[in-house]
Write an enzyme that holds these catalytic residues in place. Structure first.
Site, short mmCIF file in Angstrom:
data_model
loop_
_atom_site.label_atom_id
_atom_site.label_comp_id
_atom_site.label_asym_id
_atom_site.label_seq_id
_atom_site.Cartn_x
_atom_site.Cartn_y
_atom_site.Cartn_z
N SER A 1 -9.65 -1.25 7.19
CA SER A 1 -9.13 -1.05 5.83
C SER A 1 -8.41 -2.22 5.18
CB SER A 1 -8.20 0.16 5.80
OG SER A 1 -8.96 1.32 5.70
N SER B 1 -9.63 1.31 3.06
CA SER B 1 -8.79 2.11 2.20
C SER B 1 -7.72 1.31 1.43
CB SER B 1 -8.09 3.18 3.05
OG SER B 1 -7.25 2.60 4.01
N LYS C 1 0.86 -1.19 0.00
CA LYS C 1 0.00 0.00 0.00
C LYS C 1 0.89 1.24 0.00
CE LYS C 1 -3.92 1.71 2.82
NZ LYS C 1 -4.74 1.38 4.02
N1 GLN Z 1 -13.05 3.41 6.76
C1 GLN Z 1 -12.35 3.84 7.92
C2 GLN Z 1 -11.99 5.30 7.78
O1 GLN Z 1 -12.35 5.87 6.83
C3 GLN Z 1 -11.15 2.97 8.16
C4 GLN Z 1 -9.95 3.36 7.41
C5 GLN Z 1 -8.76 2.53 7.73
O2 GLN Z 1 -8.86 1.47 8.35
N2 GLN Z 1 -7.60 3.03 7.34
O3 GLN Z 1 -11.36 5.87 8.61
#
Ligand code: GLN
Length: 484
Positions: A177, A153, A78
């Site tokens: 994410s 994400s 990532k």
């Molecule tokens: N969807 C969550 C957010 O927007 C989790 C994001 C993540 O785990 N990086 O913060």
């Protein structure tokens, strides 16, 4: 089956018995990426020339008798993990052109095990989002239906594995994410316990919640990679000095007597009926395999989203203050330092990141600090108590990963609140520091993957991985491939 489509375990045995070379694996991935990534946008960058050089070296090392868990295996990460000499943009304009001067500890460990770091994967900007629509470099699409999102994400990390453009990838999980995009794309997504893997070199979003995770085609591949990257690191004092077990050898035990907790609260939070059905079918399957479902409760689950969306932005607002055009970030010149920082951040950050910084700054400002931030910390403690009470009655929890399968691109992008609510099942593991995994457990009526989430207490990865592995091996879901 092409080499690109094989699991890490299969590629490793192919390499060991000489039926393929690392150069051939890289070529196969290159072909596949060139054929399909234009439709997915999972990769922000990939360097095949360098990958081929590394592969030649790996093949030579193997020929000279060297071994290594990942010797000659390409791995992509990532875009928020630092890999020395590669860009690390966190899918943000503000870091356009930034080149990492060092390796994240997890990356250094992959390298030490022989992996070839060759690509950077799309994500929501600074990991804020659940659909990879908030990337400054374009949406990442779902390999099963490119009109739909890949989740986020770590959308690129999941889509690449599912589309056979990567063997294994690293992502990060602050509120779901790794697990949610794995569920949306139909691959395995492991979020280890807080403190299991060093966060050194992982660009911080919310430091008390962030954890690096693994996305893979099978549970045993995730176990293998976890074994490589786990462990204490003096560069991250929150990484705990627990010994790293041999996760692979923990797999394959039976599930006799394993108590699987089922809490109604996780099914009553807007979870679509077909998701609930598939997850229930998976729980039935676990019972067939010898596990014993038990009813537990998680009374404070309803507060999880609110707690997370106070604490995560609060931590993010502090962590992202370093991107000011002075310390980090592409500078926009202006007449004085304050104007320079404002102009830099205005031009560099996307809307969602700005929204989080505003939210977080507000929560931490005097007068609101006690009302929001401190209260959220107290509620976090209640959620931890719920988890402790549940895990006193069961070994693992089984829940949905997300309320629905992958939605259409654009469908939820304009409604942040709806997007936030979709994180309810994954957030508790981050708030409590436990471990969790998403394993494919079926498909929606529209042909999109659905994941089963198993959750365990902190440092119960062996138990978690074994249950997920035994379940996976009793199904055929993980063998299905999207017809891209
Ligand atoms: N969807 C969550 C957010 O927007 C989790 C994001 C993540 O785990 N990086 O913060």
């Amino acid at each position: 089956m092409s080499l690109a489509a094989k699991t890490l375990a299969d590629l490793r045995s192919d390499l060991e018995n000489g039926s393929c070379t690392s150069v051939e694996i890289v070529r196969s991935l290159e072909q596949r990426i060139q054929a399909v990534d234009g439709r997915l946008n999972a990769y922000l960058e990939r360097d095949f020339e360098d990958a081929l050089t590394q592969a030649e070296q790996a093949d030579a090392r193997r020929a000279a008798g060297e071994t290594g868990a990942l010797l000659g295996i390409p791995v992509a990460v990532k875009d928020l993990l630092n890999v020395k000499g590669q860009s690390c943009r966190c899918a943000s304009r503000i870091l356009e052109g930034y080149i990492s001067p060092y390796d994240a500890t997890s990356v250094a460990k992959l390298r030490d095990a022989g992996a070839i770091l060759f690509g950077r994967l799309n994500m929501d900007e600074f990991a804020m989002g659940a659909s990879t629509e908030h990337s400054a470099y374009g949406v990442c699409r779902n390999p099963w239906n490119t009109d739909h999102v890949a989740g986020g994400s770590s959308g690129g990390s999941a889509a690449a594995v599912a589309a056979d453009t990567a063997v294994v990838t690293l992502g990060s999980d602050t509120g779901g994410s790794v697990r949610q995009p794995a569920s949306f794309c139909g691959c395995v997504g492991l979020k280890p316990s807080y403190g299991r893997i060093s966060r050194y070199g992982l660009t911080a979003f919310a430091s008390s919640l962030d954890q690096i995770g693994v996305l893979s085609k099978t549970v045993s591949d995730a176990a293998e990679v976890l074994g490589v990257i786990a462990g204490h690191d003096p560069m991250d004092t929150t990484s705990l000095p627990e010994p790293v077990p041999d996760y692979l050898s923990a797999l394959g035990g039976d599930l006799k007597g394993l108590k699987i907790g089922v809490a109604d609260e996780f099914f009553g939070v807007g979870v679509e009926p077909e998701v609930a059905q598939q997850v229930q079918a998976a729980i039935d399957q676990l019972r067939e395999l010898g596990a014993e479902p038990v009813k537990v409760s998680f009374p404070h689950l309803e507060y999880a989203v609110s707690v997370y969306y106070i604490l995560a932005p609060a931590e993010a607002s502090a962590n992202l203050s370093r991107f000011d055009g002075v310390r980090y970030g592409n500078r926009v010149e202006a007449e004085d330092p304050v104007a320079l920082m404002k102009a830099t951040r205005e031009a560099g950050f996307g809307d969602e990141v700005k929204r989080r910084i505003l939210l977080g700054t507000y929560m931490l400002s005097s007068g609101y600090y006690d009302a929001y931030y401190v209260k959220a910390l107290k509620a976090r403690a209640l959620i931890k108590k719920d988890a402790d009470a549940a895990f006193a009655q069961c070994d693992l929890l089984a829940t949905p990963v997300a309320p629905s399968a992958a939605y259409r691109v654009g469908e939820e992008a304009e409604d942040p609140l709806k997007l936030y609510l979709g994180d309810i099942c994954t957030i508790p593991a981050n708030l409590t520091g436990g471990c969790g995994i998403s394993v494919p457990c079926g498909f929606s009526s529209t042909g999109l993957p659905i994941g089963l989430q198993l959750l365990g207490p902190a440092f119960a990865e062996e138990r978690l991985l074994n249950a997920a592995h035994v379940y996976e091996q009793s199904t055929d879901w993980h063998n299905r491939k999207p017809s891209l």
